[in-house]
Design a protein around this motif. Structure first.
Motif, PDB file in Angstrom:
ATOM      1  N   MET A 130       0.826  -1.199   0.000  1.00  0.00           N
ATOM      2  CA  MET A 130       0.000   0.000   0.000  1.00  0.00           C
ATOM      3  C   MET A 130       0.865   1.256   0.000  1.00  0.00           C
ATOM      4  SD  MET A 130      -3.052  -0.873   2.685  1.00  0.00           S
ATOM      5  CE  MET A 130      -3.679   0.795   2.562  1.00  0.00           C
ATOM      6  N   ALA A 131       0.284   2.382  -0.421  1.00  0.00           N
ATOM      7  CA  ALA A 131       0.993   3.651  -0.367  1.00  0.00           C
ATOM      8  C   ALA A 131       1.285   4.003   1.086  1.00  0.00           C
ATOM      9  CB  ALA A 131       0.146   4.749  -0.998  1.00  0.00           C
ATOM     10  N   SER A 132       2.373   4.756   1.313  1.00  0.00           N
ATOM     11  CA  SER A 132       2.760   5.140   2.658  1.00  0.00           C
ATOM     12  C   SER A 132       1.696   6.027   3.293  1.00  0.00           C
ATOM     13  CB  SER A 132       4.091   5.883   2.636  1.00  0.00           C
ATOM     14  OG  SER A 132       5.109   5.047   2.165  1.00  0.00           O
ATOM     15  N   GLY A 133       1.600   5.951   4.614  1.00  0.00           N
ATOM     16  CA  GLY A 133       0.700   6.819   5.345  1.00  0.00           C
ATOM     17  C   GLY A 133      -0.531   6.104   5.847  1.00  0.00           C
ATOM     18  N   LYS A 134      -1.393   6.873   6.496  1.00  0.00           N
ATOM     19  CA  LYS A 134      -2.600   6.321   7.091  1.00  0.00           C
ATOM     20  C   LYS A 134      -3.799   6.485   6.160  1.00  0.00           C
ATOM     21  CE  LYS A 134      -1.145   6.913  11.885  1.00  0.00           C
ATOM     22  NZ  LYS A 134      -1.487   7.490  13.207  1.00  0.00           N
ATOM     23  N   VAL A 135      -4.658   5.481   6.182  1.00  0.00           N
ATOM     24  CA  VAL A 135      -5.868   5.489   5.366  1.00  0.00           C
ATOM     25  C   VAL A 135      -7.065   5.345   6.296  1.00  0.00           C
ATOM     26  CG1 VAL A 135      -7.167   4.296   3.565  1.00  0.00           C
ATOM     27  CG2 VAL A 135      -4.675   4.476   3.386  1.00  0.00           C
ATOM     28  N   ASP A 175      -2.593   2.045   9.071  1.00  0.00           N
ATOM     29  CA  ASP A 175      -1.275   2.663   8.912  1.00  0.00           C
ATOM     30  C   ASP A 175      -0.369   1.653   8.212  1.00  0.00           C
ATOM     31  OD1 ASP A 175       1.300   3.716   9.134  1.00  0.00           O
ATOM     32  OD2 ASP A 175       0.901   4.638  11.076  1.00  0.00           O
ATOM     33  N   SER A 176      -0.091   1.899   6.944  1.00  0.00           N
ATOM     34  CA  SER A 176       0.689   0.936   6.167  1.00  0.00           C
ATOM     35  C   SER A 176       2.161   0.945   6.535  1.00  0.00           C
ATOM     36  CB  SER A 176       0.522   1.213   4.669  1.00  0.00           C
ATOM     37  OG  SER A 176       0.966   2.510   4.351  1.00  0.00           O
ATOM     38  N   ARG A 204       2.048  -1.140   9.680  1.00  0.00           N
ATOM     39  CA  ARG A 204       1.221  -2.320   9.482  1.00  0.00           C
ATOM     40  C   ARG A 204       0.311  -2.555  10.688  1.00  0.00           C
ATOM     41  NH1 ARG A 204       6.016  -3.319   7.180  1.00  0.00           N
ATOM     42  NH2 ARG A 204       6.890  -4.134   9.104  1.00  0.00           N
ATOM     43  N   GLN A 205      -0.326  -1.476  11.118  1.00  0.00           N
ATOM     44  CA  GLN A 205      -1.266  -1.550  12.223  1.00  0.00           C
ATOM     45  C   GLN A 205      -2.618  -1.002  11.789  1.00  0.00           C
ATOM     46  OE1 GLN A 205       0.821   0.674  15.288  1.00  0.00           O
ATOM     47  NE2 GLN A 205       1.679  -1.195  16.156  1.00  0.00           N
ATOM     48  N   ALA A 206      -3.658  -1.431  12.484  1.00  0.00           N
ATOM     49  CA  ALA A 206      -5.001  -0.972  12.161  1.00  0.00           C
ATOM     50  C   ALA A 206      -5.808  -0.807  13.437  1.00  0.00           C
ATOM     51  CB  ALA A 206      -5.690  -1.952  11.215  1.00  0.00           C
ATOM     52  N   TRP A 207      -6.763   0.133  13.383  1.00  0.00           N
ATOM     53  CA  TRP A 207      -7.615   0.410  14.523  1.00  0.00           C
ATOM     54  C   TRP A 207      -9.065   0.521  14.049  1.00  0.00           C
ATOM     55  CZ3 TRP A 207      -3.115   2.639  13.221  1.00  0.00           C
ATOM     56  CH2 TRP A 207      -2.053   2.619  14.137  1.00  0.00           C
ATOM     57  N   PRO A 236       0.739 -10.451   9.501  1.00  0.00           N
ATOM     58  CA  PRO A 236       0.916  -9.842   8.170  1.00  0.00           C
ATOM     59  C   PRO A 236      -0.130 -10.239   7.146  1.00  0.00           C
ATOM     60  CG  PRO A 236       3.041 -10.502   9.056  1.00  0.00           C
ATOM     61  CD  PRO A 236       2.000 -11.036  10.004  1.00  0.00           C
ATOM     62  N   THR A 237      -0.607 -11.480   7.196  1.00  0.00           N
ATOM     63  CA  THR A 237      -1.583 -11.918   6.201  1.00  0.00           C
ATOM     64  C   THR A 237      -2.956 -11.315   6.451  1.00  0.00           C
ATOM     65  OG1 THR A 237      -0.369 -13.991   5.884  1.00  0.00           O
ATOM     66  CG2 THR A 237      -2.636 -13.921   5.103  1.00  0.00           C
ATOM     67  N   THR A 238      -3.415 -11.314   7.702  1.00  0.00           N
ATOM     68  CA  THR A 238      -4.717 -10.711   7.977  1.00  0.00           C
ATOM     69  C   THR A 238      -4.676  -9.205   7.752  1.00  0.00           C
ATOM     70  OG1 THR A 238      -4.161 -10.740  10.345  1.00  0.00           O
ATOM     71  CG2 THR A 238      -5.604 -12.482   9.534  1.00  0.00           C
ATOM     72  N   PHE A 239      -3.518  -8.581   8.019  1.00  0.00           N
ATOM     73  CA  PHE A 239      -3.394  -7.144   7.719  1.00  0.00           C
ATOM     74  C   PHE A 239      -3.511  -6.906   6.213  1.00  0.00           C
ATOM     75  CE2 PHE A 239      -0.967  -3.424   6.441  1.00  0.00           C
ATOM     76  CZ  PHE A 239      -1.532  -2.441   7.241  1.00  0.00           C
ATOM     77  N   LYS A 240      -2.889  -7.758   5.416  1.00  0.00           N
ATOM     78  CA  LYS A 240      -2.946  -7.603   3.965  1.00  0.00           C
ATOM     79  C   LYS A 240      -4.370  -7.796   3.449  1.00  0.00           C
ATOM     80  CE  LYS A 240      -1.472  -7.247  -0.296  1.00  0.00           C
ATOM     81  NZ  LYS A 240      -1.063  -5.942  -0.844  1.00  0.00           N
ATOM     82  N   ILE A 241      -5.077  -8.786   3.972  1.00  0.00           N
ATOM     83  CA  ILE A 241      -6.467  -9.000   3.568  1.00  0.00           C
ATOM     84  C   ILE A 241      -7.299  -7.767   3.878  1.00  0.00           C
ATOM     85  CG2 ILE A 241      -8.568 -10.330   4.047  1.00  0.00           C
ATOM     86  CD1 ILE A 241      -6.737 -12.763   4.514  1.00  0.00           C
ATOM     87  N   LEU A 242      -7.139  -7.234   5.090  1.00  0.00           N
ATOM     88  CA  LEU A 242      -7.879  -6.039   5.479  1.00  0.00           C
ATOM     89  C   LEU A 242      -7.524  -4.859   4.574  1.00  0.00           C
ATOM     90  CD1 LEU A 242      -9.823  -4.671   7.451  1.00  0.00           C
ATOM     91  CD2 LEU A 242      -7.860  -4.191   8.926  1.00  0.00           C
TER      92      LEU A 242
END
Length: 230
Positions: free
Chosen positions: A129-134, A142-143, A146-149, A159-165
């Protein structure tokens, strides 16, 4: 990423013959390889040092591969884990994914296939993904880290579930087919459908279970999408 050159791997394997073969193979690829012959030492190295990926045998002395993987994930270590198993058993494979493994190979395995799987894991871990938060609805990704909230609550993702998300978030609210997800995650080395199903199950436990309204929607016979509004 088309080469393992200059990557750093951790091998946790008690079979010295297999370890010797892997050392010779990776040395020729200019890979830095650390080694542990039991689960306790492997976990210690994995927690204390930084690796691009971990090759983890399932049947280990002192602490088995399931326990090592679970301990890594519970302590926030998201390094990609490729599990090696002599057990060609569906339940053991699914158990490995449940504990946080990203991929697996059954012994005996082809060294070139091992290399391809590791390349895919490391590339996925480094992120596409592109750098930064989406921001997607209640979801923040946050790519870089590699964290998500969701609603400010951090999700525990490998890493795999993060990629799916990430793939679902990029397409939201459109549907992503199972084939599209499989191609985005594994490329030309697709696993069985059970593997994707297991990872989606783990993602749903993190993304939806603690909240009143589900975000991850299954579209029967097609794939998955993110529901952005309750």
């Amino acid at each position: 990423m088309d080469s393992l050159k200059n990557t750093k791997l951790l091998l946790i394997e008690d079979n010295r013959e297999i370890a010797g073969i892997l050392f010779d193979f990776f040395e020729a690829k200019e890979v830095e390889l650390d080694y542990a012959d039991n689960g306790e030492l492997g976990l210690k190295l994995a927690l204390e040092e930084s690796f691009d990926a971990i090759i983890l045998d399932l049947m280990l002395p002192r602490m088995d591969g399931f326990e090592v993987c679970q301990a890594l994930r519970s302590q926030g270590k998201d390094t990609p884990v490729l599990m090696l198993t002599a057990l060609d058993n569906r339940q053991d494979t699914l158990h490995g994914f449940k504990e946080g493994a990203d991929d697996y190979l059954t012994k005996p395995f082809d060294l070139e296939i091992l290399e391809a799987r590791l390349l895919a894991l490391i590339s996925r871990y480094r992120g596409t993904m592109a750098s930064g938060k989406v921001q997607v609805g209640e979801l923040e990704i946050d790519s870089k880290t590699r964290q998500a909230w969701r609603q400010g609550q951090k999700l525990s993702l490998n890493p795999t579930t993060f990629k799916i998300l990430s793939v679902l978030a990029q397409a939201a609210p459109d549907v992503v087919s199972r084939d599209q997800l499989t191609d985005a995650i594994w490329g030309d080395q697709p696993p069985s459908n059970d593997v994707l199903r297991s990872h989606v199950y783990q993602l749903r436990n993190q993304l939806d279970k603690p909240f009143a309204q589900p975000m991850l929607v299954t579209v029967p016979k097609v794939g998955f999408r993110l529901e952005l509004k309750p």
